[in-house]
Design a protein around this motif. Sequence first.
Motif, PDB file in Angstrom:
ATOM      1  N   ARG A 164     -10.751  -0.602   1.865  1.00  0.00           N
ATOM      2  CA  ARG A 164     -11.568  -1.004   3.006  1.00  0.00           C
ATOM      3  C   ARG A 164     -10.776  -0.828   4.308  1.00  0.00           C
ATOM      4  O   ARG A 164     -11.285  -0.291   5.286  1.00  0.00           O
ATOM      5  CB  ARG A 164     -11.965  -2.467   2.840  1.00  0.00           C
ATOM      6  CG  ARG A 164     -13.110  -2.936   3.673  1.00  0.00           C
ATOM      7  CD  ARG A 164     -13.603  -4.254   3.113  1.00  0.00           C
ATOM      8  NE  ARG A 164     -12.712  -5.353   3.442  1.00  0.00           N
ATOM      9  CZ  ARG A 164     -12.773  -6.057   4.587  1.00  0.00           C
ATOM     10  NH1 ARG A 164     -13.689  -5.761   5.480  1.00  0.00           N
ATOM     11  NH2 ARG A 164     -11.943  -7.045   4.811  1.00  0.00           N
ATOM     12  N   ALA A 165      -9.512  -1.246   4.280  1.00  0.00           N
ATOM     13  CA  ALA A 165      -8.665  -1.122   5.474  1.00  0.00           C
ATOM     14  C   ALA A 165      -8.414   0.354   5.802  1.00  0.00           C
ATOM     15  O   ALA A 165      -8.378   0.746   6.974  1.00  0.00           O
ATOM     16  CB  ALA A 165      -7.337  -1.845   5.246  1.00  0.00           C
ATOM     17  N   MET A 166      -8.254   1.178   4.764  1.00  0.00           N
ATOM     18  CA  MET A 166      -8.026   2.611   4.998  1.00  0.00           C
ATOM     19  C   MET A 166      -9.237   3.256   5.663  1.00  0.00           C
ATOM     20  O   MET A 166      -9.108   4.020   6.619  1.00  0.00           O
ATOM     21  CB  MET A 166      -7.703   3.322   3.673  1.00  0.00           C
ATOM     22  CG  MET A 166      -6.257   3.083   3.237  1.00  0.00           C
ATOM     23  SD  MET A 166      -5.875   3.527   1.517  1.00  0.00           S
ATOM     24  CE  MET A 166      -6.608   5.072   1.272  1.00  0.00           C
ATOM     25  N   ILE A 167     -10.428   2.957   5.149  1.00  0.00           N
ATOM     26  CA  ILE A 167     -11.649   3.533   5.735  1.00  0.00           C
ATOM     27  C   ILE A 167     -11.796   3.061   7.184  1.00  0.00           C
ATOM     28  O   ILE A 167     -12.088   3.843   8.084  1.00  0.00           O
ATOM     29  CB  ILE A 167     -12.905   3.145   4.901  1.00  0.00           C
ATOM     30  CG1 ILE A 167     -12.820   3.759   3.507  1.00  0.00           C
ATOM     31  CG2 ILE A 167     -14.186   3.602   5.605  1.00  0.00           C
ATOM     32  CD1 ILE A 167     -13.955   3.350   2.570  1.00  0.00           C
ATOM     33  N   ALA A 189       2.692   7.024   3.309  1.00  0.00           N
ATOM     34  CA  ALA A 189       2.822   5.931   4.287  1.00  0.00           C
ATOM     35  C   ALA A 189       1.477   5.253   4.544  1.00  0.00           C
ATOM     36  O   ALA A 189       1.405   4.030   4.670  1.00  0.00           O
ATOM     37  CB  ALA A 189       3.404   6.480   5.588  1.00  0.00           C
ATOM     38  N   PHE A 190       0.425   6.054   4.601  1.00  0.00           N
ATOM     39  CA  PHE A 190      -0.885   5.503   4.969  1.00  0.00           C
ATOM     40  C   PHE A 190      -1.362   4.464   3.959  1.00  0.00           C
ATOM     41  O   PHE A 190      -1.740   3.349   4.328  1.00  0.00           O
ATOM     42  CB  PHE A 190      -1.902   6.648   5.094  1.00  0.00           C
ATOM     43  CG  PHE A 190      -3.242   6.194   5.589  1.00  0.00           C
ATOM     44  CD1 PHE A 190      -3.350   5.413   6.729  1.00  0.00           C
ATOM     45  CD2 PHE A 190      -4.403   6.559   4.921  1.00  0.00           C
ATOM     46  CE1 PHE A 190      -4.589   4.989   7.196  1.00  0.00           C
ATOM     47  CE2 PHE A 190      -5.643   6.138   5.387  1.00  0.00           C
ATOM     48  CZ  PHE A 190      -5.734   5.347   6.514  1.00  0.00           C
ATOM     49  N   PHE A 191      -1.311   4.804   2.668  1.00  0.00           N
ATOM     50  CA  PHE A 191      -1.720   3.840   1.640  1.00  0.00           C
ATOM     51  C   PHE A 191      -0.772   2.646   1.648  1.00  0.00           C
ATOM     52  O   PHE A 191      -1.192   1.493   1.595  1.00  0.00           O
ATOM     53  CB  PHE A 191      -1.744   4.504   0.256  1.00  0.00           C
ATOM     54  CG  PHE A 191      -2.201   3.568  -0.837  1.00  0.00           C
ATOM     55  CD1 PHE A 191      -3.543   3.484  -1.191  1.00  0.00           C
ATOM     56  CD2 PHE A 191      -1.288   2.740  -1.502  1.00  0.00           C
ATOM     57  CE1 PHE A 191      -3.972   2.603  -2.178  1.00  0.00           C
ATOM     58  CE2 PHE A 191      -1.710   1.857  -2.489  1.00  0.00           C
ATOM     59  CZ  PHE A 191      -3.057   1.794  -2.832  1.00  0.00           C
ATOM     60  N   ARG A 192       0.545   2.960   1.724  1.00  0.00           N
ATOM     61  CA  ARG A 192       1.545   1.898   1.623  1.00  0.00           C
ATOM     62  C   ARG A 192       1.350   0.836   2.720  1.00  0.00           C
ATOM     63  O   ARG A 192       1.367  -0.360   2.445  1.00  0.00           O
ATOM     64  CB  ARG A 192       2.960   2.494   1.718  1.00  0.00           C
ATOM     65  CG  ARG A 192       4.060   1.484   1.438  1.00  0.00           C
ATOM     66  CD  ARG A 192       5.422   2.139   1.357  1.00  0.00           C
ATOM     67  NE  ARG A 192       5.794   2.812   2.586  1.00  0.00           N
ATOM     68  CZ  ARG A 192       5.968   4.117   2.730  1.00  0.00           C
ATOM     69  NH1 ARG A 192       5.828   4.921   1.687  1.00  0.00           N
ATOM     70  NH2 ARG A 192       6.304   4.659   3.895  1.00  0.00           N
ATOM     71  N   GLU A 193       1.119   1.298   3.955  1.00  0.00           N
ATOM     72  CA  GLU A 193       0.958   0.343   5.068  1.00  0.00           C
ATOM     73  C   GLU A 193      -0.225  -0.595   4.850  1.00  0.00           C
ATOM     74  O   GLU A 193      -0.107  -1.807   5.039  1.00  0.00           O
ATOM     75  CB  GLU A 193       0.767   1.104   6.394  1.00  0.00           C
ATOM     76  CG  GLU A 193       2.059   1.659   6.946  1.00  0.00           C
ATOM     77  CD  GLU A 193       1.810   2.734   8.005  1.00  0.00           C
ATOM     78  OE1 GLU A 193       0.683   2.787   8.566  1.00  0.00           O
ATOM     79  OE2 GLU A 193       2.742   3.518   8.255  1.00  0.00           O
ATOM     80  N   GLN A 194      -1.361  -0.038   4.431  1.00  0.00           N
ATOM     81  CA  GLN A 194      -2.553  -0.886   4.234  1.00  0.00           C
ATOM     82  C   GLN A 194      -2.323  -1.821   3.041  1.00  0.00           C
ATOM     83  O   GLN A 194      -2.671  -2.995   3.080  1.00  0.00           O
ATOM     84  CB  GLN A 194      -3.830  -0.070   3.976  1.00  0.00           C
ATOM     85  CG  GLN A 194      -4.016   1.162   4.832  1.00  0.00           C
ATOM     86  CD  GLN A 194      -3.838   0.914   6.307  1.00  0.00           C
ATOM     87  OE1 GLN A 194      -4.354  -0.069   6.849  1.00  0.00           O
ATOM     88  NE2 GLN A 194      -3.074   1.777   6.958  1.00  0.00           N
TER      89      GLN A 194
END
Length: 381
Positions: free
Chosen positions: A244-247, A217-222
Amino acid sequence: MTTLAPYAVREATSRGRAHHEDAPAYRGAFQRDRDRIIHSAAFRRLEYKTQVFVNHEGDMFRTRLTHSIEVAQISRTIARALGLNEDLVEAIALAHDLGHTPFGHAGQDALNACMRDCGGFEHNLQSLRVVDMLEERYASFPGLNLTYETREGILKHCSRKNARALGALGERFLNGGQPSLEAQVANLADEIAYNNHDVDDGLRAGLLDIETLTSTAFFREQYESVRERWADLSGRRVIHETIRAMINRQATDLLDASRAAIDAAGPGSVDDVRSHCTSLIGFSTEMLEQHRALKRLLLRNLYRHYRVFRMSMKAQRIVGDLFGVFFETPRSLPHDVQRRIEERGGGEPERARLVADYIAGMTDRFAIAEHRRLFTVGELT
Ligand code: MG
């Protein structure tokens, strides 16, 4: 530097260095620690050591040097926002991987297996050994003579057996205390850095693909929000915007959750931090779960990928072969290592430790070359 929070580490109350030195004229004690780390031989060798991808596999992948710089960058951002000591957190971050063997975890596992009967091998303890003993740079003391606080941060994990031999530095592993918040920040920044850059490197190497990554979910959302915002963006820019958004999400979550934990615990000094029952720097429960899910995905699809596994097998063979020949035949070692073995006298455990120090200090490419020189007939020595 911004004003330090009451729970930050302060130079005025530092527990000092093992060997007395006058305070530097125009730098702080932790700045001096950082400078010594940057000038060390072990730091320069990080350029040719890797964690997942072996150095010769490509010039585009992270090395332990660029990884350490990324950890320092994330650490400093978080430290500044929390009113912590930036110089200290930077010193810890830059030194945290100094004890790593060539070939990342495969190399460490192999060396640990070789050292099974002689005290084992822990890369974290080895980082401390590098800064306390192995660097040969100063007239008056071995190692870099770093402050207690930097050394405390470098020693992230430690077995109880080894902790007993470390005096004050080992106490928290026996009594359940915590390190400074600066050490805790560097530790979490390490996780943020490698989780995210391994996604980037894994994609670049073609071992991961977007489809697999979007199963978390985390990767998918960003990823989806980047695609929504810039519909025409393609290729590497999409990946970099996503990472960048994940970090950013992780660092922001870490800051918010840590601020709340610090406010609730209300530590008035670094000693309050050290005696607190849990660490105060950490993700929210939701982010921790997302972070772990991404870690599991990387484990399944990247670290256990057959191509990574093949290289790990080779790496283990190289380290095992080198250890075997050096331990059985010390005359095959370079003169300075032989001299150290003679000076220490000692028995097999001491010899094994010095051989392990020599191998742990190698870069990936030096270990490969050394193996070729020793095992390939016709190769020049
Ligand atoms: Mg690291």
